[in-house]
Scaffold this motif. Sequence first.
Motif, PDB file in Angstrom:
ATOM      1  N   ALA A  23      26.003  35.745  62.900  1.00 25.39           N
ATOM      2  CA  ALA A  23      25.878  34.575  62.027  1.00 25.39           C
ATOM      3  C   ALA A  23      24.570  34.624  61.261  1.00 25.39           C
ATOM      4  N   SER A  24      24.622  34.220  60.009  1.00 24.36           N
ATOM      5  CA  SER A  24      23.427  34.020  59.194  1.00 24.36           C
ATOM      6  C   SER A  24      23.421  32.570  58.729  1.00 24.36           C
ATOM      7  N   ILE A  25      22.295  32.115  58.180  1.00 19.95           N
ATOM      8  CA  ILE A  25      22.177  30.716  57.755  1.00 19.95           C
ATOM      9  C   ILE A  25      21.869  30.700  56.267  1.00 19.95           C
ATOM     10  N   PRO A  26      22.763  30.159  55.457  1.00 19.84           N
ATOM     11  CA  PRO A  26      22.544  30.164  54.005  1.00 19.84           C
ATOM     12  C   PRO A  26      21.451  29.191  53.589  1.00 19.84           C
ATOM     13  N   ALA A  27      21.004  29.368  52.352  1.00 21.51           N
ATOM     14  CA  ALA A  27      19.967  28.505  51.789  1.00 21.51           C
ATOM     15  C   ALA A  27      20.585  27.208  51.266  1.00 21.51           C
ATOM     16  N   PRO A  28      19.764  26.182  50.980  1.00 22.80           N
ATOM     17  CA  PRO A  28      20.281  24.980  50.301  1.00 22.80           C
ATOM     18  C   PRO A  28      20.917  25.394  48.973  1.00 22.80           C
ATOM     19  N   PRO A  29      22.139  24.974  48.699  1.00 19.71           N
ATOM     20  CA  PRO A  29      22.852  25.439  47.495  1.00 19.71           C
ATOM     21  C   PRO A  29      22.078  25.223  46.211  1.00 19.71           C
ATOM     22  N   VAL A  30      21.422  24.061  46.092  1.00 16.69           N
ATOM     23  CA  VAL A  30      20.700  23.763  44.845  1.00 16.69           C
ATOM     24  C   VAL A  30      19.544  24.736  44.659  1.00 16.69           C
ATOM     25  N   LEU A  31      18.756  24.936  45.725  1.00 20.11           N
ATOM     26  CA  LEU A  31      17.611  25.842  45.627  1.00 20.11           C
ATOM     27  C   LEU A  31      18.060  27.288  45.439  1.00 20.11           C
ATOM     28  N   LYS A  32      19.212  27.624  46.000  1.00 16.11           N
ATOM     29  CA  LYS A  32      19.731  28.987  45.839  1.00 16.11           C
ATOM     30  C   LYS A  32      20.061  29.256  44.382  1.00 16.11           C
ATOM     31  N   GLU A  33      20.685  28.259  43.705  1.00 14.95           N
ATOM     32  CA  GLU A  33      21.026  28.416  42.297  1.00 14.95           C
ATOM     33  C   GLU A  33      19.774  28.543  41.444  1.00 14.95           C
ATOM     34  N   LEU A  34      18.710  27.859  41.862  1.00 19.10           N
ATOM     35  CA  LEU A  34      17.458  27.884  41.107  1.00 19.10           C
ATOM     36  C   LEU A  34      16.599  29.108  41.442  1.00 19.10           C
ATOM     37  N   GLY A  35      17.023  29.891  42.400  1.00 21.90           N
ATOM     38  CA  GLY A  35      16.234  31.056  42.804  1.00 21.90           C
ATOM     39  C   GLY A  35      14.962  30.693  43.545  1.00 21.90           C
ATOM     40  N   GLN A  36      14.972  29.538  44.219  1.00 25.12           N
ATOM     41  CA  GLN A  36      13.782  29.057  44.927  1.00 25.12           C
ATOM     42  C   GLN A  36      14.004  29.141  46.436  1.00 25.12           C
ATOM     43  N   VAL A  37      14.277  30.366  46.900  1.00 24.80           N
ATOM     44  CA  VAL A  37      14.608  30.558  48.311  1.00 24.80           C
ATOM     45  C   VAL A  37      13.859  31.782  48.832  1.00 24.80           C
ATOM     46  N   GLY A  38      13.425  31.675  50.082  1.00 25.26           N
ATOM     47  CA  GLY A  38      12.794  32.811  50.750  1.00 25.26           C
ATOM     48  C   GLY A  38      13.410  33.022  52.124  1.00 25.26           C
ATOM     49  N   ALA A  39      13.480  34.277  52.534  1.00 25.50           N
ATOM     50  CA  ALA A  39      14.053  34.579  53.850  1.00 25.50           C
ATOM     51  C   ALA A  39      13.022  34.282  54.946  1.00 25.50           C
ATOM     52  N   VAL A  40      13.536  33.935  56.120  1.00 27.27           N
ATOM     53  CA  VAL A  40      12.650  33.657  57.262  1.00 27.27           C
ATOM     54  C   VAL A  40      12.981  34.567  58.444  1.00 27.27           C
ATOM     55  N   ASP A  41      13.565  35.699  58.171  1.00 31.97           N
ATOM     56  CA  ASP A  41      13.888  36.642  59.243  1.00 31.97           C
ATOM     57  C   ASP A  41      12.596  37.225  59.827  1.00 31.97           C
ATOM     58  N   ALA A  42      12.597  37.379  61.139  1.00 33.22           N
ATOM     59  CA  ALA A  42      11.424  37.901  61.839  1.00 33.22           C
ATOM     60  C   ALA A  42      11.771  39.213  62.523  1.00 33.22           C
TER      61      ALA A  42
END
Length: 642
Positions: free
Chosen positions: A139-158
């Motif tokens: 399972a992965s966790i998607p970004a907030p749809p609005v921020l994803k469309e705006l390209g304002q998303v960062g990954a938090v994988d460790a």
Amino acid sequence: MWMLKPLRQRLWQWRGLWLTAPVVAGLVIGVRALGLLQLLEWAAWDQFIRWRPPEPIDQRIVLVEIGESDINQVKQWPISDGDLARLLNNIKQQQPRTIGLDIYRDIQVPPGSEQLTEVFQSTPNLIGIEKVVPDAEGASIPAPPVLKELGQVGAVDAQLDTDGKLRRVLLSLQLEDSEFPIYTLAAQLALIYLQAEGIELEAIDEDTSTVRLGQAVFTPLGPNDGGYVNSDAGGYQLLMNFRRRACQPQGPTCKIFQTISMTEVLNNQIPPDLFRDRIVLIGSTAASLKDLFFTPYSTTLLSASSGVEIHAETVSMIVSGALEGRPLIRVWPEALEWLWIGLWSILGATLGWQWRAKRWAIAGFTILGGGLTIAAYLAVLAGWWIPFVPPILALIGSTVAVVSYEATMERRDREIVMTLFGKNVTPKIAEAIWQDRDQILSHGRLQGKQMTATVLFSDLKGFTQIAEQMEAEPLMSWLNDYMDAMAQIVLDHDGIVDKFIGDAIMAVFGVPIPDESPEAIAQEAIAAVTCARAMVEQLAILNLRWKAQGLPTTGMRVGIATGAVVAGSLGNHQRLNYTTIGDSVNVASRLESYDKDMNEACCRILISEVTYEYLENKFPCEFIGCLHLRGRQQPVNVYQIL
């Protein structure tokens, strides 16, 4: 060629060092390549990190923490979209340079979803999060749809190490089905902040993916960099240079960044300009949400760092490096690490070779080990991760190996010396031989060495007739009685019993440790003559006892000669004897056997002219004449001790 011989001898003498050092270094490097030292290297690295002195907190970053008390205030988790929108609006009022929302928001949490969407759309410096790499359950966790469309998303994988600790961070990920890399939350926030400073990424080397960002140069972590072996180096990873903490974190009260609670922000209890022109990170620190990570600073669960703190640490590392040149963690090339391990292996071998005494070896190892620890620690302060555990193991291994090798060789040499000399030398001479064994032992034997010595031959008069008249067993007992007494006299006068030849004795004075000074040679000649006189006196005592026991009595002939001889081991590996050969040996033997009917006295001592000259009139002597000895063409001046 004459220069090569000393070199070969030196190389042979130091064989324990030049054989041991590369072998131990190779073994350590091999063990390291198998990954068997990873945990130890990580533990050492963690300790060096904890030893670093504290440094000021990074004032450019503010954390809005969501703790247990904050969750109790809003009475739900996740917090509602309305509360989150209000939180973001209150932060925006102070005009931060960028905001990082470390809260998953892939689904709406009414009420207030419209207000939150409006905040997302109106905040271009807001970065949300997504989990890109699937977990163990796929399972992965998607970004907030609005921020994803705006390209304002960062990954938090460790990227966690196998011991569960976080020592490296991701700046970007590259998915197989994606053309462009996905930046992490920390990278996005740092780039936005630095863009306002006029700093942007600049490619330096596309082959190594090396980039420049202000004063910082970034090179991604390789699978075998630092203490890692065949690690997962996917994505753009860096070794984490944690900020040096002012205290050991024993709980949530030990902070390394400016913090404020979510409740205080929601209630507008914000200090003036707390967020202005800063990087603001919003995230959970509540233990119940289990967003915790173990780091080199973690000793218990209470001291684990929250996810939002890890993001803040990463942002601080990037920004501080770009603006102030704060060092990133760098590593040596693998070949240089091998040389480093080899150097300490050589030092350990040299230590074991030079300081064989236990206390000196321990002292030397303590000094070298301390020096290595200091060097590794100073390297950490300068931003370098250099090998520590492998060199320590190489140092210990080489020291122990050489000391063990030396102990084995010492036992072998002692056995050789004892086999060669046995009971034929005094403890004084045996100790001298042992102290100088490195000079006289070569390839498992005492090598032949020319020196000046005094040789003594003694023989019984009429032994053949005595042997014809006695049974074998009493004859052997009678002869051993004589040999025991005479051999002891030789030892008492610091001579060595070279050999027994039937009823004859060959003794040598001045071997195997040579002293070529005239005084020493004279002392050896005097000792030989004194020994011969004592043998004569002892034989008189033995004759009295034998006569009382009804055993045969006898006399003796002694020949003594001083001159050049060659002394060393003679024989093969199955039978090896120490002996002396040379013209002086022949002269002494011929003097002993010369004219057996000459002088009907019980005993006779003949000496060569060279021996006579060294005696310096200390004994009464009589010149016999210039004699032709059997087997010699040149005549010899012969003297008799009276």
